[in-house]
Design a protein around this motif. Structure first.
Motif, PDB file in Angstrom:
ATOM      1  N   LYS A  63       0.816  -1.215   0.000  1.00  0.00           N
ATOM      2  CA  LYS A  63       0.000   0.000   0.000  1.00  0.00           C
ATOM      3  C   LYS A  63       0.846   1.260   0.000  1.00  0.00           C
ATOM      4  N   CYS A  64       1.995   1.186   0.657  1.00  0.00           N
ATOM      5  CA  CYS A  64       2.862   2.363   0.743  1.00  0.00           C
ATOM      6  C   CYS A  64       4.298   1.912   0.582  1.00  0.00           C
ATOM      7  N   THR A  65       5.070   2.669  -0.162  1.00  0.00           N
ATOM      8  CA  THR A  65       6.462   2.288  -0.383  1.00  0.00           C
ATOM      9  C   THR A  65       7.379   2.745   0.731  1.00  0.00           C
ATOM     10  N   VAL A  66       6.895   3.592   1.616  1.00  0.00           N
ATOM     11  CA  VAL A  66       7.726   4.109   2.708  1.00  0.00           C
ATOM     12  C   VAL A  66       7.366   3.434   4.033  1.00  0.00           C
ATOM     13  N   ASN A  67       6.088   3.432   4.344  1.00  0.00           N
ATOM     14  CA  ASN A  67       5.617   2.837   5.602  1.00  0.00           C
ATOM     15  C   ASN A  67       4.511   1.823   5.308  1.00  0.00           C
ATOM     16  N   PRO A  68       4.850   0.679   4.776  1.00  0.00           N
ATOM     17  CA  PRO A  68       3.806  -0.259   4.364  1.00  0.00           C
ATOM     18  C   PRO A  68       2.966  -0.796   5.513  1.00  0.00           C
ATOM     19  N   MET A  69       3.533  -0.862   6.722  1.00  0.00           N
ATOM     20  CA  MET A  69       2.779  -1.415   7.851  1.00  0.00           C
ATOM     21  C   MET A  69       1.747  -0.437   8.403  1.00  0.00           C
ATOM     22  N   SER A  70       2.030   0.842   8.285  1.00  0.00           N
ATOM     23  CA  SER A  70       1.100   1.809   8.885  1.00  0.00           C
ATOM     24  C   SER A  70       0.188   2.473   7.860  1.00  0.00           C
ATOM     25  N   ALA A  71       0.364   2.159   6.598  1.00  0.00           N
ATOM     26  CA  ALA A  71      -0.483   2.783   5.574  1.00  0.00           C
ATOM     27  C   ALA A  71      -1.939   2.394   5.767  1.00  0.00           C
ATOM     28  N   LEU A  72      -2.809   3.363   5.608  1.00  0.00           N
ATOM     29  CA  LEU A  72      -4.263   3.203   5.730  1.00  0.00           C
ATOM     30  C   LEU A  72      -4.698   2.770   7.130  1.00  0.00           C
ATOM     31  N   THR A  73      -3.857   2.994   8.138  1.00  0.00           N
ATOM     32  CA  THR A  73      -4.250   2.722   9.516  1.00  0.00           C
ATOM     33  C   THR A  73      -4.243   4.043  10.282  1.00  0.00           C
ATOM     34  N   GLU A  74      -4.719   4.001  11.524  1.00  0.00           N
ATOM     35  CA  GLU A  74      -4.729   5.211  12.336  1.00  0.00           C
ATOM     36  C   GLU A  74      -3.310   5.691  12.647  1.00  0.00           C
ATOM     37  N   GLU A  75      -2.321   4.813  12.558  1.00  0.00           N
ATOM     38  CA  GLU A  75      -0.927   5.209  12.779  1.00  0.00           C
ATOM     39  C   GLU A  75      -0.476   6.230  11.743  1.00  0.00           C
TER      40      GLU A  75
END
Ligand code: SF4
Length: 109
Positions: A63-75
């Protein structure tokens, strides 16, 4: 005897009416509380900036090339790597930079 029965009947009717009214008011109050909680949660979710970010790929695999774990989450609400993908973002817009396009092509494969 008839007077006592009539009095009990009147008291019982009033008690049932008050009880039903209290239950209805409680239900309306809970519905309003739930609606308020739902709208505040949706308002918070709308603060997630990923869909307007240049690093957002739109692909569920990455989902995101920089922060894939936090993309589209409240983080991601206060994500420090956010870069607008708006055409009006001027020099901060990185959507047309080669690495971004390269990564986007990689994700499509
Ligand atoms: S860089 Fe941050 S704001 Fe942009 S897509 Fe990734 S997690 Fe979301």
């Amino acid at each position: 005897m008839d007077v006592i029965a009539l009095a009990l009947h009147v008291v019982g009717s009033i008690g049932v009416t008050v009880g039903i009214g209290a239950v209805l008011l409680f239900c309306v109050w809970r519905i309003l509380c739930t609606l308020e909680q739902g709208t505040s949660y949706v308002r918070r979710l709308h603060q997630i900036p990923c869909s307007r970010c240049a690093y957002f790929t739109g692909d569920y695999r990455l989902k995101c090339t920089v922060n894939p774990m936090s993309a589209l989450t409240e983080e991601a609400i206060d994500c420090s790597d956010y870069v607008s993908n708006s055409p009006e973002c001027g020099s901060f817009c990185s959507q047309n930079t080669p690495p971004y396009q390269y990564i986007k092509e990689l994700v499509k494969r």
